[in-house]
Design a protein around this motif. Structure first.
Motif, PDB file in Angstrom:
ATOM      1  N   GLU A 192       0.808  -1.216   0.000  1.00  0.00           N
ATOM      2  CA  GLU A 192       0.000   0.000   0.000  1.00  0.00           C
ATOM      3  C   GLU A 192       0.842   1.268   0.000  1.00  0.00           C
ATOM      4  O   GLU A 192       0.293   2.376  -0.071  1.00  0.00           O
ATOM      5  N   LEU A 233       0.199   4.059  -2.610  1.00  0.00           N
ATOM      6  CA  LEU A 233      -1.101   4.673  -2.393  1.00  0.00           C
ATOM      7  C   LEU A 233      -1.056   5.650  -1.224  1.00  0.00           C
ATOM      8  O   LEU A 233      -1.592   6.753  -1.303  1.00  0.00           O
ATOM      9  N   GLU A 279      -1.824   9.678  -1.232  1.00  0.00           N
ATOM     10  CA  GLU A 279      -2.837  10.268  -0.361  1.00  0.00           C
ATOM     11  C   GLU A 279      -2.231  11.325   0.557  1.00  0.00           C
ATOM     12  O   GLU A 279      -2.867  12.347   0.850  1.00  0.00           O
ATOM     13  N   ARG A 291      -6.921   9.640  -9.435  1.00  0.00           N
ATOM     14  CA  ARG A 291      -5.732   8.802  -9.624  1.00  0.00           C
ATOM     15  C   ARG A 291      -5.558   7.859  -8.435  1.00  0.00           C
ATOM     16  O   ARG A 291      -5.204   6.679  -8.606  1.00  0.00           O
ATOM     17  N   ALA A 292      -5.805   8.372  -7.226  1.00  0.00           N
ATOM     18  CA  ALA A 292      -5.689   7.542  -6.024  1.00  0.00           C
ATOM     19  C   ALA A 292      -6.719   6.414  -6.037  1.00  0.00           C
ATOM     20  O   ALA A 292      -6.417   5.271  -5.675  1.00  0.00           O
ATOM     21  N   THR A 293      -7.943   6.730  -6.462  1.00  0.00           N
ATOM     22  CA  THR A 293      -8.995   5.702  -6.550  1.00  0.00           C
ATOM     23  C   THR A 293      -8.605   4.615  -7.542  1.00  0.00           C
ATOM     24  O   THR A 293      -8.756   3.417  -7.271  1.00  0.00           O
ATOM     25  N   LEU A 303      -5.563   3.867  -8.505  1.00  0.00           N
ATOM     26  CA  LEU A 303      -4.409   3.134  -7.984  1.00  0.00           C
ATOM     27  C   LEU A 303      -4.841   2.115  -6.940  1.00  0.00           C
ATOM     28  O   LEU A 303      -4.351   0.981  -6.926  1.00  0.00           O
ATOM     29  N   ARG A 304      -5.789   2.497  -6.079  1.00  0.00           N
ATOM     30  CA  ARG A 304      -6.287   1.578  -5.047  1.00  0.00           C
ATOM     31  C   ARG A 304      -6.950   0.359  -5.706  1.00  0.00           C
ATOM     32  O   ARG A 304      -6.728  -0.783  -5.297  1.00  0.00           O
ATOM     33  N   ILE A 362      -4.212  -1.864  -7.280  1.00  0.00           N
ATOM     34  CA  ILE A 362      -3.426  -2.610  -6.298  1.00  0.00           C
ATOM     35  C   ILE A 362      -4.212  -3.803  -5.773  1.00  0.00           C
ATOM     36  O   ILE A 362      -3.721  -4.937  -5.746  1.00  0.00           O
ATOM     37  N   GLY A 387     -10.056  -1.734  -1.216  1.00  0.00           N
ATOM     38  CA  GLY A 387      -9.167  -1.522  -0.083  1.00  0.00           C
ATOM     39  C   GLY A 387      -9.335  -2.561   1.000  1.00  0.00           C
ATOM     40  O   GLY A 387      -8.619  -2.550   1.999  1.00  0.00           O
TER      41      GLY A 387
END
Length: 326
Positions: A14, A17, A21, A48-50, A52-53, A56, A276
């Motif tokens: 993680e 990520l 964040e 982008r974070a969403t 990437l999560r 992953i 997540g």
């Protein structure tokens, strides 16, 4: 005084990520301090974070899924019971040893108005709680308590729901002295003869005979990032290669993930988790679990006791494929 904030627990995969964040938080704080509008940039970074999560958690290795299954913040049996039931009364003791096993909890409840008996392994949240709960490793008394409650359910025609989350049954000297193997084997045999619907769900880590002791049912469900294995990858690596450091390799070979078990025909229903993991959104995870349980119980309740027993027998007879040499 306000309660202290709980520190987030970071899994190794993680890190990218979390770094992104943290950058989003830093930009937001700087924008507020300087009264600058950066909403467009923030939306872009959050999207982008969403992404990437999602990327992953949709490409985890078996070893990484095991990390998620063991996450200290992952919802436990009692968390789910509190979230999905209308009423809950915990019952204690096996009526034999004079003790109660806190590693395996059980009681009567109402699920959407339907009386049910719920059983499950219970891990702790922190070290102190885990010591009390014995890290979710049940003793013979725990499995005998479970069978007492399952017989109660059978006597009063209440469906049985079990939540599996254990690294295995307690392997200590006292447990062996009290008949750990016999207690689990007895449950395996007796669960096949019960005449009420049984739905088993692996909510975290399903390990060895400790999981099987409450794991014989008409339907086996499993959360997406849970695992189910004959032995922990660490134990398997130590046995096969004398090197627990090869646990990741063992996790791959053991086929422990929900996707593996679905493909092998062992799993009846794979429950998706919030992006997540279940610990990221426990309420959503509980809603997913409740909906699946209600649907399964509604379907199974239409079957006669004899049909349920036959269904259960055939389900386990069909597990495993072998070939004989000519």
């Amino acid at each position: 005084m306000a309660p202290p904030e709980r520190k987030s627990i970071l899994l190794s995969f993680e890190k990218p990520l979390v770094e992104l964040e943290a950058r989003i938080t830093q930009i937001r704080e700087l924008a507020e301090e300087n009264d600058v509008d950066v909403s467009a940039q923030l939306r872009q970074l959050e999207a982008r974070a969403t992404h990437l999560r999602q990327e992953i958690f949709s490409n985890l290795t078996p070893a990484q899924r095991l990390q998620v299954a063991r996450h200290p913040r992952r919802p436990s049996t009692l968390d789910y019971i509190q979230a999905i039931t209308d009423e809950w009364l915990e019952l204690h003791g096996d009526r034999g040893s004079g003790k109660d096993d806190p590693a395996l909890v059980g009681g009567v409840a109402r699920l959407e108005g339907r009386p049910v008996v719920i059983l499950g392994h219970q891990k702790g949240r922190d070290t102190k709680d885990n010591v009390v709960r014995n890290f979710g490793m049940a003793s013979p008394g725990g499995y005998r308590k479970a069978m007492r409650l399952m017989r109660h359910a059978d006597r009063f025609s209440m469906p049985i729901i079990t939540f599996i989350d254990t690294p295995g049954a307690y392997p200590g000297y006292e447990a062996e002295e009290m008949g750990q193997g016999e207690a689990i084997a007895y449950n395996l045999r007796e669960m096949f003869g019960l005449t009420v619907p049984i739905v088993c769900t692996i909510i975290g880590e399903g390990g060895s005979g400790g999981a099987l002791g409450i794991g014989v049912g008409d339907r086996l469900m499993m959360f997406e990032h849970s695992v189910y294995t004959v032995a922990s990858p660490e134990a398997c690596a130590a046995i096969l290669w004398k090197d627990a450091g090869r646990a990741s390799e063992a996790a791959e070979a053991l086929k422990i993930t929900s996707w593996d078990l679905k493909q092998l025909g062992i799993l009846d229903e794979l429950l998706p988790e919030p992006v997540g993991g279940a610990h990221a959104n426990p309420i959503q995870a509980a809603d997913i679990l409740k909906q699946a349980l209600v649907e399964q119980l509604t379907n199974l309740s239409q079957l006669t006791p004899a049909a349920l027993q036959q269904l259960r027998y055939q389900k386990y007879r069909q597990i495993g494929v072998f070939a004989e040499a000519a």
